[in-house]
Scaffold this motif. Sequence first.
Motif, PDB file in Angstrom:
ATOM      1  N   ARG A   1       2.343  -3.688  19.796  1.00 33.47           N
ATOM      2  CA  ARG A   1       1.595  -2.954  18.556  1.00 33.47           C
ATOM      3  C   ARG A   1       0.068  -3.082  19.194  1.00 33.47           C
ATOM      4  N   SER A   2      -0.624  -1.862  18.648  1.00 34.37           N
ATOM      5  CA  SER A   2      -1.857  -1.835  18.696  1.00 34.37           C
ATOM      6  C   SER A   2      -2.705  -2.860  17.860  1.00 34.37           C
ATOM      7  N   LEU A   3      -3.733  -3.574  18.364  1.00 36.00           N
ATOM      8  CA  LEU A   3      -4.490  -4.374  17.304  1.00 36.00           C
ATOM      9  C   LEU A   3      -4.944  -3.839  16.002  1.00 36.00           C
ATOM     10  N   GLU A   4      -5.095  -2.686  16.194  1.00 35.53           N
ATOM     11  CA  GLU A   4      -5.554  -1.863  14.615  1.00 35.53           C
ATOM     12  C   GLU A   4      -4.200  -1.715  13.901  1.00 35.53           C
ATOM     13  N   ASP A   5      -3.127  -1.801  14.532  1.00 31.03           N
ATOM     14  CA  ASP A   5      -1.950  -1.937  13.626  1.00 31.03           C
ATOM     15  C   ASP A   5      -1.564  -3.325  13.022  1.00 31.03           C
ATOM     16  N   ILE A   6      -1.954  -4.345  13.840  1.00 32.30           N
ATOM     17  CA  ILE A   6      -1.614  -5.532  13.345  1.00 32.30           C
ATOM     18  C   ILE A   6      -2.682  -5.939  12.376  1.00 32.30           C
ATOM     19  N   ALA A   7      -3.850  -5.648  12.399  1.00 33.29           N
ATOM     20  CA  ALA A   7      -5.041  -5.821  11.540  1.00 33.29           C
ATOM     21  C   ALA A   7      -5.715  -4.930  11.420  1.00 33.29           C
ATOM     22  N   GLN A   8      -5.664  -4.227  10.386  1.00 32.09           N
ATOM     23  CA  GLN A   8      -6.612  -2.833  10.407  1.00 32.09           C
ATOM     24  C   GLN A   8      -8.215  -3.249  10.401  1.00 32.09           C
ATOM     25  N   PRO A   9      -9.158  -2.878  11.145  1.00 31.10           N
ATOM     26  CA  PRO A   9     -10.209  -3.269  11.139  1.00 31.10           C
ATOM     27  C   PRO A   9     -10.913  -3.265   9.679  1.00 31.10           C
ATOM     28  N   LEU A  10     -12.095  -3.882   9.429  1.00 33.44           N
ATOM     29  CA  LEU A  10     -12.842  -4.091   7.951  1.00 33.44           C
ATOM     30  C   LEU A  10     -13.644  -2.891   8.028  1.00 33.44           C
ATOM     31  N   THR A  11     -13.797  -2.169   8.850  1.00 29.78           N
ATOM     32  CA  THR A  11     -14.657  -0.829   8.909  1.00 29.78           C
ATOM     33  C   THR A  11     -13.670   0.493   8.816  1.00 29.78           C
ATOM     34  N   ALA A  12     -12.423   0.141   9.013  1.00 36.25           N
ATOM     35  CA  ALA A  12     -11.706   1.495   8.825  1.00 36.25           C
ATOM     36  C   ALA A  12     -11.475   2.044   7.487  1.00 36.25           C
ATOM     37  N   VAL A  13     -11.461   3.404   7.592  1.00 36.03           N
ATOM     38  CA  VAL A  13     -11.732   4.150   6.525  1.00 36.03           C
ATOM     39  C   VAL A  13     -10.110   4.428   5.859  1.00 36.03           C
ATOM     40  N   THR A  14      -9.585   4.919   6.869  1.00 35.25           N
ATOM     41  CA  THR A  14      -8.076   5.359   6.518  1.00 35.25           C
ATOM     42  C   THR A  14      -7.266   4.967   7.883  1.00 35.25           C
ATOM     43  N   GLY A  15      -5.947   4.823   7.581  1.00 35.71           N
ATOM     44  CA  GLY A  15      -4.851   4.841   8.365  1.00 35.71           C
ATOM     45  C   GLY A  15      -5.319   3.857   9.732  1.00 35.71           C
ATOM     46  N   GLY A  16      -4.585   3.670  10.921  1.00 32.41           N
ATOM     47  CA  GLY A  16      -4.538   2.985  11.712  1.00 32.41           C
ATOM     48  C   GLY A  16      -3.662   3.383  13.014  1.00 32.41           C
TER      49      GLY A  16
END
Length: 493
Positions: free
Chosen positions: A470-485
């Motif tokens: 799994r992508s790192l962004e799927d495992i733990a969404q970045p704090l800076t993420a606005v939407t989705g992963g």
Amino acid sequence: MPITAPQPGTVTTAIPARLDRLPWSRWHWTIVIGLGTVWILDGLEVTVVGNIASRLSEPGSGLPISSGQVTGLAAALYVAGACSGALFWGRLTDRYGRKKLFMITLAVYLGATALTAVSFQPWWFFLFRFLTGFGIGGEYAAINSAIDELIPAYYRGRVDLVINGSFWVGAVGGSLLSILALNTGILAKDVGWRLTFALGVVLGLVILLVRRHVPESPRWLLIHGREQEAEQVVSAIERQVVEEKGEPLPRPLGEITIHQRQSIGFLTIARTVFSRYRKRAVLGFALFIGQAFLYNAITFGFGAILTKFYDIPADHTGYYFAVIAVGNFLGPLLLGKLFDTVGRRVMISSTYLLSGLLLFGTAWLFGRGSLDAGTLTACWCAVLFFASAGASSAYLTVSEVFPMETRAMSIAFFYAMGTAAGGVSGPLLFADLTGTGKVGDTVLAFQIGAALMCVAGLVAALLAVRAERRSLEDIAQPLTAVTGGAASASATP
């Protein structure tokens, strides 16, 4: 015209997915060699110092120091340096970037090792043992962060395990090198031990030259408002891979929208790790404490056990340790792929539980007097075959289950916690137990390490994250993420 720093904004990008869909290539081998081989140096360094303690304490060594000071005070200072270095450099790695810090920490490590080689007084030796640890502690945070962010999701587990397990390749080399350094028929008393440190510097300089070609993490660049640089890095990697493979790359799956920030506050990081991801923090604690105590139950007192119970000469214990070290490396090497295929939860929990149960069995056989030096070493190899894969997966776990912005600091914190437990409380406990010469006390030492490893295995069975492929962004969404992963990288490249 003055150069201005990039201004953070909001961007939508497929950069994480583009990195995760890459097939394995020569470029990825460059990353492994440039970043991962430093653990070989760490293993060589730690093992050599322990094995040459007796030589350093002899008259004519060029250093007025006792064996107890080398294995006691100097070892404690190395551990203290590693713990403080991990926390100090880990924070800077999240703030100023992976590449800048993995170049600086290696330079600190090399400089301190070189100056250790010219020690003329105990205080000098102690100071630069601390600074060597200070550099290597920073390496753990910077290197694991960079590797996880550059290696495709399909291969991340096995690569992380083998790289962290390569410490034991250095341990084998350190054991054999110390035998050479202790041979006064080849090297003078005041020369051999100095050359072992000098060799570490030479190997480190080679790694430094390779490391110059490792780019900054595009994920880090993206989050810190430097998306143009991130695009240039990823495009260059893609061109190299296409030229090597001779075929177009598959389409990246998924985009992520990021609200860029130049820095993340320490309190935000702490709240994220210990509040938002509380269960994952408990998992990290359990894994690091379990492996730290198991390793101290075996490796800290192995020399004393062999000499006191089996009359093995002190200058021959290095051969036994080399065999144990080989077993340690084979675990991650042979089991690593299963962490990406069978899955994290099954493999982490089973390696911890199996190593704990095997150590319980070893304790029972040892208590019955059923083992000799050879069969005890074989039992240790079996235990550490699984334990080493489990211990390496602890580093993998804390580097992939927390958000991008907290990654290096999370690695640093759990590494410092595990190192402190293993390097301070572990030796204090197990030195007393294995040093008495009583069978029952050594059995108890084994049982304590085994019990904590089994507890950690049960925690992993309940809390381990299914992070395989799994992508790192799927495992733990970045704090800076606005939407989705980013989409899961579940397809075989």
